[in-house]
Design an enzyme around this catalytic site. Structure first.
Site, PDB file in Angstrom:
ATOM      1  N   SER A  62       0.801  -1.225   0.000  1.00 23.85           N
ATOM      2  CA  SER A  62       0.000   0.000   0.000  1.00 23.85           C
ATOM      3  C   SER A  62       0.833   1.274   0.000  1.00 23.85           C
ATOM      4  CB  SER A  62      -0.970   0.020   1.183  1.00 23.85           C
ATOM      5  OG  SER A  62      -0.288   0.272   2.381  1.00 23.85           O
ATOM      6  N   LYS A 110       0.842   4.385   6.775  1.00 20.96           N
ATOM      7  CA  LYS A 110       0.134   5.265   5.841  1.00 20.96           C
ATOM      8  C   LYS A 110       0.727   6.665   5.890  1.00 20.96           C
ATOM      9  CE  LYS A 110      -2.820   2.029   4.914  1.00 20.96           C
ATOM     10  NZ  LYS A 110      -2.634   1.267   3.707  1.00 20.96           N
TER      11      LYS A 110
END
Length: 187
Positions: free
Chosen positions: A40, A107
């Site tokens: 990700s 993230k």
């Protein structure tokens, strides 16, 4: 065994225990290694890459900056406790033979409290301004446009590989106390 040998052994045991306690406390409150799981954050971070995470933002409960790469607890619907910090610690897991926590995500911070985040025309906007994101892997393929206003004491996070990231678009806003640390070094 002589008294002198017993004292020497106890001295070593005491030193090892003290070193372990200091390492454990350092990794809870100051800095901790973390292994990236998944894609990700491609191309910035890669699957299985190891990073060092500063825990100071979590220890002192302060808000990360735009663009910071952070480790979050993705279970945003539940309260966190100090017990979570202990059980998620790498040293604790090593000693207790637990697996790494699959709910910890890495993230990038996109929005802070009060910000309006908007996806439209395959682009990302913060407070009406188009974000120039040189770090993303490829242009987003947005299935549906969306608009979010970040509530107080929360942030909005996304992965750099926007087409392959489970982030705030899916899990929702991340409470500040769910931000467990900030990336400071990769190796």
């Amino acid at each position: 065994m002589s008294g002198k040998a017993a004292k020497e052994i106890w001295s070593w045991v005491r030193s090892i225990i003290l070193a372990f306690i200091l390492a454990f406390l350092t990794s809870i409150f100051l800095i901790q290694p973390y292994k990236v799981e998944g894609h990700s954050m491609d191309p910035t971070l890669h699957d299985q890459e190891r990073i060092m995470v500063s825990k100071l933002s979590h220890t002192f409960d302060y808000e990360p900056d735009y663009g910071d790469i952070v480790i979050i607890d993705s279970r945003v619907e539940r309260k966190r406790s100090f017990t979570d910090d202990i059980s998620e610690n790498a040293l604790y897991q090593l000693v207790s033979h637990q697996k790494q926590n699959s709910f910890l995500y890495v993230k990038r911070v996109i929005g802070k409290p009060g910000d309006v985040i908007e996806l439209k025309n395959q682009k990302l906007y913060r407070n009406g301004e188009l974000l120039k994101e040189t770090y993303i892997k490829e242009p987003m393929v947005v299935m549906a446009e969306g608009k979010w206003t970040v509530p107080k004491d929360h942030i909005f996070v996304m992965g750099d590989n926007r087409n392959n990231s489970r982030d705030s678009r899916e899990i929702g806003f991340v409470p500040i106390d769910h931000v467990l640390g900030k990336k400071v070094l990769g190796f």
